[in-house]
Design an enzyme around this catalytic site. Sequence first.
Site, PDB file in Angstrom:
ATOM      1  N   LEU A 248       3.233   0.226  -7.551  1.00 22.21           N
ATOM      2  CA  LEU A 248       2.328  -0.520  -8.429  1.00 22.21           C
ATOM      3  C   LEU A 248       2.594   0.005  -9.838  1.00 22.21           C
ATOM      4  O   LEU A 248       2.521   1.209 -10.077  1.00 22.21           O
ATOM      5  CB  LEU A 248       0.867  -0.298  -8.041  1.00 22.21           C
TER       6      LEU A 248
ATOM      7  N   HIS B 190       5.112  -0.140  -1.875  1.00 21.48           N
ATOM      8  CA  HIS B 190       6.124   0.749  -2.431  1.00 21.48           C
ATOM      9  C   HIS B 190       5.777   1.197  -3.848  1.00 21.48           C
ATOM     10  O   HIS B 190       5.961   2.363  -4.204  1.00 21.48           O
ATOM     11  CB  HIS B 190       7.487   0.045  -2.451  1.00 21.48           C
TER      12      HIS B 190
ATOM     13  N   SER C  26       6.469  -4.123   1.654  1.00 21.45           N
ATOM     14  CA  SER C  26       7.274  -4.586   2.789  1.00 21.45           C
ATOM     15  C   SER C  26       6.484  -4.276   4.064  1.00 21.45           C
ATOM     16  O   SER C  26       5.439  -3.617   4.006  1.00 21.45           O
ATOM     17  CB  SER C  26       8.645  -3.901   2.811  1.00 21.45           C
TER      18      SER C  26
ATOM     19  N   TYR D 236      -7.290   5.152  -5.488  1.00 20.48           N
ATOM     20  CA  TYR D 236      -7.089   4.290  -4.324  1.00 20.48           C
ATOM     21  C   TYR D 236      -8.280   4.317  -3.365  1.00 20.48           C
ATOM     22  O   TYR D 236      -8.532   3.332  -2.660  1.00 20.48           O
ATOM     23  CB  TYR D 236      -5.800   4.676  -3.600  1.00 20.48           C
TER      24      TYR D 236
END
Length: 269
Positions: free
Chosen positions: A186, A184, A159, A230
């Site tokens: 994965l 939000h 979002s 990440y």
Amino acid sequence: MELETNKRQKPFGGSWGLELGCPIEVLSVCPTRPKGQTPGDPSQLWWPLLKLGQSRDMPAARMSMQRICHLKPEALSMPPGASESPSCQRRHTLPASEFRCLTLEDAVSVFEIERQAFISVSGICPLYLEEIRHFLTLCPELSLGWFEEGRLVAFIIGSLWDEERLTQESLRLHRPGGRVAHLHVLAVHHTFRQQGKGSILLWRYLHHLGGQRAVRRAVLMCEEALVPFYEKFGFRAVGPCAITVGSLTFTELQCSLRGQAFLRRNSGY
């Protein structure tokens, strides 16, 4: 004598029925008895001997139209109550692999994958079913699902956010004027894990965000053990996240989408 069969007949038992596409030549027609039949039996059958793919120019002397039982090709049919396998039904109607934004119809499948991935491990979900429906209603363009033959195997839901750092409110809100995409969740279906699907999906999602001019950067929170994953995609840790869930604490990471540096670093995907 020759017959032409239908080139495509209905599948039966997982394989194709008679599929010749060539002439059937009757070499000879001779009365032969099935086993157990006595000579002179009035029910004696004629069993023509067949050969495939021969020349169409057959000597008339070798044919006796009065003694040939005409063979009539018929399409095979499924036994009563039997159905074709799902793979046969889908093979020509659904793409083998597809990436697309999620819709409300995908919400239940999303939650099932998320429930298996998170509740079984930590007892909580990043998004519950009503929250999934909430974001897929407000901003479906900030989601991405990976489907294989119509089945959802991995997804990301995001979002928009309009502040420098995440707050407790960012877990529930979508700010349409924001320039930050908040990832939000994965998650990958449990039967498709350890196959690199999470990496491929994340790379495609960042590429998807990079095509939206209003979005300047991406942000997420994760547990410390996931930070190296990440970082491979251009995220950098900016410190402890202000959000806590029970006893769990998180690290906040951000990734600039300008210049698409992550695409160059991960062009192998």
